[in-house]
Motif scaffolding. Structure first.
Motif, PDB file in Angstrom:
ATOM      1  N   SER A 190       0.834  -1.207   0.000  1.00  0.00           N
ATOM      2  CA  SER A 190       0.000   0.000   0.000  1.00  0.00           C
ATOM      3  C   SER A 190       0.868   1.256   0.000  1.00  0.00           C
ATOM      4  O   SER A 190       0.639   2.190  -0.784  1.00  0.00           O
ATOM      5  CB  SER A 190      -0.912  -0.010   1.228  1.00  0.00           C
ATOM      6  OG  SER A 190      -1.562   1.233   1.392  1.00  0.00           O
ATOM      7  N   ALA A 191       1.885   1.273   0.863  1.00  0.00           N
ATOM      8  CA  ALA A 191       2.762   2.448   0.950  1.00  0.00           C
ATOM      9  C   ALA A 191       3.509   2.684  -0.356  1.00  0.00           C
ATOM     10  O   ALA A 191       3.642   3.828  -0.818  1.00  0.00           O
ATOM     11  CB  ALA A 191       3.745   2.267   2.104  1.00  0.00           C
ATOM     12  N   TYR A 192       3.987   1.596  -0.964  1.00  0.00           N
ATOM     13  CA  TYR A 192       4.715   1.724  -2.229  1.00  0.00           C
ATOM     14  C   TYR A 192       3.799   2.277  -3.326  1.00  0.00           C
ATOM     15  O   TYR A 192       4.204   3.140  -4.112  1.00  0.00           O
ATOM     16  CB  TYR A 192       5.264   0.365  -2.634  1.00  0.00           C
ATOM     17  CG  TYR A 192       6.130   0.399  -3.883  1.00  0.00           C
ATOM     18  CD1 TYR A 192       7.494   0.655  -3.791  1.00  0.00           C
ATOM     19  CD2 TYR A 192       5.575   0.189  -5.142  1.00  0.00           C
ATOM     20  CE1 TYR A 192       8.287   0.697  -4.934  1.00  0.00           C
ATOM     21  CE2 TYR A 192       6.360   0.234  -6.281  1.00  0.00           C
ATOM     22  CZ  TYR A 192       7.705   0.487  -6.178  1.00  0.00           C
ATOM     23  OH  TYR A 192       8.480   0.542  -7.302  1.00  0.00           O
ATOM     24  N   SER A 193       2.559   1.790  -3.368  1.00  0.00           N
ATOM     25  CA  SER A 193       1.637   2.239  -4.415  1.00  0.00           C
ATOM     26  C   SER A 193       1.302   3.711  -4.268  1.00  0.00           C
ATOM     27  O   SER A 193       1.113   4.414  -5.268  1.00  0.00           O
ATOM     28  CB  SER A 193       0.349   1.400  -4.373  1.00  0.00           C
ATOM     29  OG  SER A 193      -0.497   1.795  -3.299  1.00  0.00           O
ATOM     30  N   ARG A 194       1.224   4.184  -3.043  1.00  0.00           N
ATOM     31  CA  ARG A 194       0.898   5.597  -2.816  1.00  0.00           C
ATOM     32  C   ARG A 194       2.086   6.505  -3.077  1.00  0.00           C
ATOM     33  O   ARG A 194       1.920   7.656  -3.489  1.00  0.00           O
ATOM     34  CB  ARG A 194       0.393   5.785  -1.379  1.00  0.00           C
ATOM     35  CG  ARG A 194      -1.031   5.271  -1.169  1.00  0.00           C
ATOM     36  CD  ARG A 194      -1.448   5.402   0.284  1.00  0.00           C
ATOM     37  NE  ARG A 194      -0.769   4.422   1.127  1.00  0.00           N
ATOM     38  CZ  ARG A 194      -0.390   4.661   2.381  1.00  0.00           C
ATOM     39  NH1 ARG A 194      -0.565   5.850   2.914  1.00  0.00           N
ATOM     40  NH2 ARG A 194       0.195   3.712   3.082  1.00  0.00           N
ATOM     41  N   ARG A 195       3.277   5.989  -2.865  1.00  0.00           N
ATOM     42  CA  ARG A 195       4.487   6.812  -3.016  1.00  0.00           C
ATOM     43  C   ARG A 195       4.971   6.854  -4.458  1.00  0.00           C
ATOM     44  O   ARG A 195       5.284   7.914  -4.989  1.00  0.00           O
ATOM     45  CB  ARG A 195       5.591   6.278  -2.108  1.00  0.00           C
ATOM     46  CG  ARG A 195       6.859   7.128  -2.106  1.00  0.00           C
ATOM     47  CD  ARG A 195       7.848   6.664  -1.062  1.00  0.00           C
ATOM     48  NE  ARG A 195       8.337   5.309  -1.340  1.00  0.00           N
ATOM     49  CZ  ARG A 195       7.989   4.232  -0.654  1.00  0.00           C
ATOM     50  NH1 ARG A 195       7.135   4.326   0.351  1.00  0.00           N
ATOM     51  NH2 ARG A 195       8.479   3.043  -0.955  1.00  0.00           N
ATOM     52  N   ARG A 196       5.021   5.688  -5.096  1.00  0.00           N
ATOM     53  CA  ARG A 196       5.626   5.618  -6.425  1.00  0.00           C
ATOM     54  C   ARG A 196       4.675   5.096  -7.502  1.00  0.00           C
ATOM     55  O   ARG A 196       4.963   5.223  -8.688  1.00  0.00           O
ATOM     56  CB  ARG A 196       6.860   4.713  -6.377  1.00  0.00           C
ATOM     57  CG  ARG A 196       7.926   5.194  -5.387  1.00  0.00           C
ATOM     58  CD  ARG A 196       9.185   4.375  -5.465  1.00  0.00           C
ATOM     59  NE  ARG A 196       9.780   4.428  -6.797  1.00  0.00           N
ATOM     60  CZ  ARG A 196      10.864   3.756  -7.155  1.00  0.00           C
ATOM     61  NH1 ARG A 196      11.469   2.970  -6.258  1.00  0.00           N
ATOM     62  NH2 ARG A 196      11.351   3.847  -8.365  1.00  0.00           N
TER      63      ARG A 196
END
Length: 269
Positions: A190-196
């Motif tokens: 989830s964090a990766y999808s929101r950041r990059r």
């Protein structure tokens, strides 16, 4: 089926075409893990440049099999139940699990419902509700007399956490004794999808996934009013020795639960 263009879809609605493409590609393989001839026909009936999604994989089919397996078991015990499929997009689940007695309510946005009406067969036990799943008024259309199963396949991860938890709580209140099945992603994804963003190809980036939920988060639901239990459903066997070994390891060890993308069962009290 007639050929109809789907180039007007974007955002979350476009993920319906992505998952159809992945599932149909797997079903078309000689060694495919899912039998879904309607998905193949539906894919071929849409005027759409599928290649911009990039490479195909079996993960979407594995997720569909997990939902199918639980739905069939639920219908075996409750053959005349109502199944509510929230934001099912271009899924063909109704025809894969149909027992000839159940009622199916598909809740999705108007562009998707329009495509489904144009391209998919009709049934007097298949009904449509063109609205957001977050508009809880769809609950007024549900017959609860023979059991209720709600499925949210590929939906919750694209929503905000408060909206998801509010929806689950509302379902628990309206449908005591019912069940909800939903899939989710781990926090790091989830964090990766929101950041990059998750770039599937040079031409397509999947929408961000703000909602994460793994076995470590089950306590958030178990403490909610009207919820009797939460547990993880088993992952079906995939194609290939390496995937089978990796999946068995990942889904067997509790210490790895925070790394999994689980299929979750919520039982309403």
């Amino acid at each position: 089926m007639p050929v109809i263009h789907a180039r007007h879809l974007d955002g979350m609605s476009e993920t319906a075409v992505l998952t159809l493409y992945q599932r149909a590609a797997e079903a078309a393989r000689p060694d495919g893990i899912i039998e879904d001839p309607m998905a193949i026909a539906l894919r071929d009936s849409l005027d759409y440049d599928y290649h911009h999604f990039g490479r195909t994989h079996q993960a979407t089919a594995l997720r569909a099999l997990a939902f199918d397996e639980y739905t069939r078991g639920f219908l075996a015990a409750n053959p005349r139940a109502t199944v509510i499929s929230l934001a099912e997009g271009l899924q063909t689940s109704f025809w894969r699990v149909d027992n000839g007695e159940m009622t199916w309510l598909s809740v999705d946005l108007e562009p998707i419902i329009e495509l489904r009406r144009q391209l998919l067969p009709t049934s007097d036990r298949l009904h449509y509700c063109a609205q957001s799943a977050l508009d809880h008024s769809w609950m007024d259309r549900v017959d609860t007399s023979a059991g209720v199963l709600i499925t949210a396949e590929g939906l919750f991860q694209y929503l905000q956490r408060d909206a998801v938890l509010d929806l689950i709580t509302a379902c628990a209140s309206r449908f005591p004794g019912g069940r909800l099945v939903f899939d989710s992603v781990p926090r790091f994804l989830s964090a990766y999808s929101r950041r990059r963003g998750i770039k599937l190809s040079p031409h397509y980036t999947a929408p961000p996934m703000p909602f994460w939920f793994t076995a470590n988060d089950y306590g958030d639901l178990r403490s909610s009013p009207g919820i009797r239990g939460v547990r993880e459903l088993p992952m079906p066997a995939g194609r290939g020795t390496v995937l089978r070994w990796t999946a068995r390891t990942l889904y067997r060890l509790p210490m790895l639960s925070r790394l999994r993308a689980p299929t979750n069962l919520v039982e309403f009290g």
